[in-house]
Design an enzyme around this catalytic site. Structure first.
Site, mmCIF file in Angstrom:
data_model
loop_
_atom_site.group_PDB
_atom_site.id
_atom_site.type_symbol
_atom_site.label_atom_id
_atom_site.label_comp_id
_atom_site.label_asym_id
_atom_site.label_seq_id
_atom_site.Cartn_x
_atom_site.Cartn_y
_atom_site.Cartn_z
ATOM 1 N N GLY A 1 0.835 -1.195 0.000
ATOM 2 C CA GLY A 1 0.000 0.000 0.000
ATOM 3 C C GLY A 1 0.866 1.240 0.000
ATOM 4 N N ASP B 1 -0.633 -1.068 -4.553
ATOM 5 C CA ASP B 1 -1.931 -0.414 -4.412
ATOM 6 C C ASP B 1 -1.746 1.099 -4.342
ATOM 7 O OD1 ASP B 1 -4.825 -0.328 -3.827
ATOM 8 O OD2 ASP B 1 -4.121 0.445 -1.903
ATOM 9 N N TYR C 1 -3.727 9.911 -2.805
ATOM 10 C CA TYR C 1 -2.516 9.783 -1.993
ATOM 11 C C TYR C 1 -1.466 10.818 -2.385
ATOM 12 C CZ TYR C 1 -4.400 5.044 -1.085
ATOM 13 O OH TYR C 1 -5.180 3.960 -0.777
#
Length: 128
Positions: free
Chosen positions: A40, A66, A71
């Site tokens: 992640g 991911d 983000y």
């Protein structure tokens, strides 16, 4: 763990820095497979996520990464993917890259532009 045991008993091939053990995968209803463990990239520090992704892929055997545009690091992740594919012998088909369309971009006319931006930022032509 089984992974650690597999890694410790794997033959050491000095020609390759890639782990010998293969990540366990799940078979999807589409027929494709997905690695059960993914890296992640949420809350990854700017300026550090690129190196983390490179290390995860080339040294630890990760194949599932991911991502999400929210983000704010997909360009750095894309730089790492590019480096691994160009310099580490990793093929795109070996990777399972996911991303997400943020809630603000779920209107019909906003989804495609959001996906295109993610693909551009990641330097990819498709997501898994």
């Amino acid at each position: 763990s089984e992974y650690r045991e597999a890694m410790s008993s794997a033959p050491n091939d000095s020609k390759s820095s890639q782990p010998e053990a293969k990540m366990e995968e799940l078979k999807l209803s589409s027929g494709y497979t997905m690695p059960i463990l993914g890296l992640g990239t949420w809350k990854s520090k700017p300026g550090k996520v690129e190196q983390a992704v490179k290390y995860a892929i080339s040294e630890c055997g990760y194949r599932h990464i991911d991502c999400a545009a929210i983000y704010g690091n997909e360009v750095e992740v894309g730089n790492a993917l590019k480096d691994c594919m160009e310099n580490k012998g990793i093929k795109r088909e070996e990777l399972f890259i996911t991303s997400k369309v943020w809630n603000l971009y779920h209107a019909k006319e906003e989804v495609l532009p959001a996906c295109k931006k993610t693909l551009k930022d990641l330097g990819l032509t498709y997501l898994d």
